[in-house]
Motif scaffolding. Structure first.
Motif, PDB file in Angstrom:
ATOM      1  N   TYR A  43      56.533  27.522  62.965  1.00 57.49           N
ATOM      2  CA  TYR A  43      56.771  28.382  62.171  1.00 57.49           C
ATOM      3  C   TYR A  43      56.644  28.209  60.566  1.00 57.49           C
ATOM      4  CZ  TYR A  43      58.793  31.702  65.463  1.00 57.49           C
ATOM      5  OH  TYR A  43      58.732  32.389  66.599  1.00 57.49           O
ATOM      6  N   THR A  51      58.441  33.405  53.524  1.00 57.06           N
ATOM      7  CA  THR A  51      59.144  33.879  54.847  1.00 57.06           C
ATOM      8  C   THR A  51      59.252  32.769  55.792  1.00 57.06           C
ATOM      9  OG1 THR A  51      57.981  35.711  54.251  1.00 57.06           O
ATOM     10  CG2 THR A  51      58.775  35.554  56.498  1.00 57.06           C
ATOM     11  N   GLY A  57      60.611  37.796  60.818  1.00 61.08           N
ATOM     12  CA  GLY A  57      59.349  37.627  61.428  1.00 61.08           C
ATOM     13  C   GLY A  57      58.951  36.149  61.620  1.00 61.08           C
ATOM     14  N   LEU A  69      61.883  43.017  52.857  1.00 55.44           N
ATOM     15  CA  LEU A  69      62.173  42.049  54.012  1.00 55.44           C
ATOM     16  C   LEU A  69      63.420  41.329  53.818  1.00 55.44           C
ATOM     17  CD1 LEU A  69      60.341  40.159  55.664  1.00 55.44           C
ATOM     18  CD2 LEU A  69      59.703  38.843  53.622  1.00 55.44           C
ATOM     19  N   THR A  82      65.975  40.944  56.797  1.00 56.68           N
ATOM     20  CA  THR A  82      66.637  39.703  57.381  1.00 56.68           C
ATOM     21  C   THR A  82      67.839  39.706  57.157  1.00 56.68           C
ATOM     22  OG1 THR A  82      64.464  38.955  56.104  1.00 56.68           O
ATOM     23  CG2 THR A  82      66.382  37.244  56.816  1.00 56.68           C
ATOM     24  N   VAL A  98      64.015  38.708  69.777  1.00 55.48           N
ATOM     25  CA  VAL A  98      62.870  38.225  69.383  1.00 55.48           C
ATOM     26  C   VAL A  98      62.541  37.103  70.010  1.00 55.48           C
ATOM     27  CG1 VAL A  98      62.073  37.289  67.422  1.00 55.48           C
ATOM     28  CG2 VAL A  98      63.176  39.330  67.261  1.00 55.48           C
TER      29      VAL A  98
END
Lengths: 612, 98
Positions: A179, A227, A234, A286, A290, A536
């Motif tokens: 990630y 991010t 995400g 965003l 979150t 997720v």
């Protein structure tokens, strides 16, 4: 050189020297003595903290910032990269706080990791991480920042997978690296765009030369980097999974220092973002998503470390919202205060976990208020600071953020989500305190509950002082860059406090329901959504790879093997001819005599007819 | 049909009758096959004589050579049959019959 700049640079140099000396000692072949961790590593960080107070006090009294460029690293035709350090408001205040928190965590880790045979290596990794973080924070050009960025990423991987015999730990470490890598793509995109269009990676040059350019693309890249590193929605699953690492790692990396690196990057680059409404709105939405999503997930988790991890993620979302409001300094203040109480929450969790013989499920804790009073008091103080109780550390930053949110022309959806997430903060904090400290014990009787070690008490005490007074100290001594809006209706002013109190009362009500059956058949769908982390990980980590592997299997075995080779290719000829051959041989019975006789009759007839 | 043509045709047909109406022995079938070959040899030899065509004079020799190969192949089959099936009788070769 001006004496102030000389002081700044020499203290940073001294800090690096003090921190690198224990590391370099380990590279020689001398065997380390048993308490190298506490005698060398911890004292190095303590000394570095005390050294860093000198530039801090100088900055607070003079307000002077400095940039130092020294050794030229690379000279190309268009781009020069030098070693350059920026001593501004952000780095001078953050470095002492980071060192203070790290000092406490290292002292705690001498107790927590006491029985680990590789404890010295653990401390070496933590020190390497700290050096990389300092490089990141003090960097004045993007190349140096990138070095620190990658350094903290790789140390995070090594530390999450510390207990590498455990498959879950390896998976979590790999998740963190992957990630983060996706975020790195964004950072490299931003760096490449800036190198080609603005021709520099120096922060000062970039700000001046990009006044008239359309900065949307590099800003999107930097937001992607944030991010990835700061676990926004995400690219967020790695942060709760990173709790597989030991508690000191979670306290240092994944609450105070590493995960704020993404937000720190955006704070440093905030002059580029001031005029770009797209980037600001993206950050706002965003961050709001979150903070809401992770606060929802935190409501029903049962592992104490996961609850604190989701709490960290939610606060990171709040910091992103603040950046979206064009208030980078408030985001920075929240980083500083958040470091104190979040590290303390993690250390309290670590103390509780070790006391209950490595039990991390809050459903199996309880009644620790009487058995471990100091730890539970620190837990309570940390949770109160987290929820923004007036005049504790978190209040000064969080309340300022919510006030700025309420008084600006901002997306109403983002505003609503942030306020709901603030109330959720109170709910899950109360849930932790209720399950861990209140009620009757739900763990085994012979648990080694002992918090009397000074290596536990002193770090918690220091961080408790920081959680109580940290916000006040920082706010009293700095100048705010942007004038805050000071007049607003009473409802807006009290909004943050009101939603937190509302959340607290709701949580208290729900807590009394734990021993009663309120509904015979409760509606489980929202609970499943929250416990499964919004599905997720289930979808992205399992479903999508399963579909890919299934597609691969279909192509390899069914399409190629079964269809092309067997049904339409070589074997098809064999499969088609065999029935024909067996039918023909069924017809031909092998009556040779009959066949030859018929042949003979025909020939005789021909001879006789032609003879006449 | 000239008498020569008729003679040779009937010699061939008689040999074929023997091949078709064999009863017991594989050897008798092979002998009739030889008789057919002989008739064909004589036919080929008379071809160039009757038609005054010298071009096909070598045909009988070729025919004879191939007939010798064929006879040896047939005899090898007979010996193999005798080895595998024990007898030289035709009833032994009934694998293809239903």
């Amino acid at each position: 050189m001006h004496p102030t700049t000389l002081m700044y640079t020499s203290s940073l140099l001294l800090m690096f020297a003090v921190l690198l000396y224990p590391l370099l000692v380990t590279f020689t072949s001398l065997p380390l003595n048993n308490d190298w961790a506490s005698s060398h590593a911890k004292t190095a960080v303590k000394s570095a903290f005390l050294i860093s107070l000198a530039p801090l006090s100088l900055f607070l009294s003079t307000g002077m910032e400095a940039v130092t460029s020294s050794w030229t690293w690379m000279v190309t035709t268009t781009l020069d990269i030098t070693l350059s350090f920026k001593f501004d408001h952000y780095s001078i205040i953050f470095i002492p706080i980071a060192l203070y928190v790290t000092w406490s965590i290292l002292e705690f880790a001498t107790w927590y990791m006491h029985s680990d045979p590789l404890m010295n290596r653990f401390f070496k990794y933590l020190l390497t991480f700290l050096v990389a973080m300092l490089i990141l924070v003090s960097a004045n050009n993007l190349f140096q920042l990138f070095i620190g960025w990658e350094g903290v990423g790789i140390m995070s991987f090594l530390l999450i997978g510390w207990w590498h015999g455990r498959a879950d730990a390896n998976t979590a470490a790999l998740q963190a690296v992957l990630y983060n890598r996706v975020g790195d793509i964004g950072l490299i995109l931003g760096m490449a765009w800036l190198a080609t269009n603005v021709n520099s990676w120096d922060i000062q040059q970039m700000f001046i030369l990009s006044k008239d350019l359309d900065m949307t693309l590099p800003l999107l890249g930097l937001i992607l980097a944030a991010t990835g590193k700061s676990a926004q929605f995400g690219l967020h699953p790695w942060l709760p999974a990173a709790m597989e690492g030991p508690t000191p790692v979670s306290a240092l990396l994944h609450s105070s220092t590493m995960v704020v690196a993404g937000i720190f990057l955006l704070i440093r680059m905030s002059p580029l973002m001031e005029n770009n409404q797209t980037a600001l709105t993206l950050c706002l939405c965003l961050g709001a998503l979150t903070t809401m999503f992770t606060a929802t997930c935190a409501l029903t988790q049962n592992d104490i470390k996961k609850i604190v991890a989701f709490s960290t993620s939610s606060q990171l979302g709040l910091m992103m919202v603040t950046i979206g409001l064009n208030q980078p300094q408030l985001a920075f203040l929240h980083i500083c205060t958040h470091a104190f109480f979040k590290a303390m929450l993690f250390l309290c969790s670590g103390s509780v976990i070790h006391s209950l013989n490595d039990e991390q499920d809050i459903r199996k804790m309880g009644g620790l208020h009487h058995l471990a009073p100091f730890t539970s008091s620190c837990l309570t103080v940390g949770s109160l600071a987290l929820t923004g109780t007036p005049f504790l550390a978190g209040f000064f930053s969080k309340d300022a953020i919510i006030e700025a949110l309420n008084t600006s022309h901002v997306n109403a959806w983002a505003l609503t989500l942030t306020l709901i997430a603030t109330s959720f903060t109170a709910i899950y904090s109360l849930r932790v305190i209720f399950f861990v400290t209140m009620g009757t014990p739900r763990f085994l009787p012979l648990s080694p509950i002992n918090e009397n070690n000074p290596a536990v008490i002193n770090p918690l005490k220091r961080l408790a002082w920081g959680s109580i007074f940290g916000g006040l100290l920082v706010m009293l001594n700095i100048n705010l860059f942007k004038t805050p809006v000071l007049t607003m209706p009473a409802e807006l002013k009290l909004a943050a406090l009101a939603v937190s109190v509302l959340g607290l009362l709701t949580a208290l009500e729900l807590a009394t329901l734990t021993s009663k059956q309120f509904k015979v058949t409760p509606l489980r769908t929202p609970h499943h959504f929250s416990t499964s982390l919004g599905f997720v990980p289930a979808i992205i980590h399992r479903q999508i790879p399963q579909l890919s592997l299934l597609l691969g299997q279909k192509i390899a075995s069914q399409m190629v093997d079964q269809t092309w080779l067997e049904k339409t290719g070589p074997k098809a000829i064999a499969n088609a001819t065999t029935p024909l051959a067996s039918a023909t041989s069924n017809m031909q019975q092998g009556l040779i005599k009959t066949y030859l006789t018929l042949f003979l009759m025909t020939l005789v007839l021909v001879t006789l007819i032609s003879a006449t | 049909m000239t008498p020569t043509h008729f003679t040779i045709s009937s010699a061939f047909l008689l040999g074929m009758m023997g091949l078709a109406f064999h009863r017991t022995h594989l050897l008798s079938a092979l002998l009739c096959l030889e008789a057919m070959m002989l008739a064909l040899f004589i036919a080929l030899s008379l071809w160039s004589l009757q038609l005054d065509a010298t071009g096909c004079s070598t045909a009988p020799m070729l025919m004879l050579a191939f007939s010798a190969c064929e006879a040896s192949a047939g005899l090898a089959l007979l010996v193999a049959t005798a080895r595998t099936h024990g007898t030289g009788h035709m009833q032994a070769l009934n694998l293809l019959q239903c």
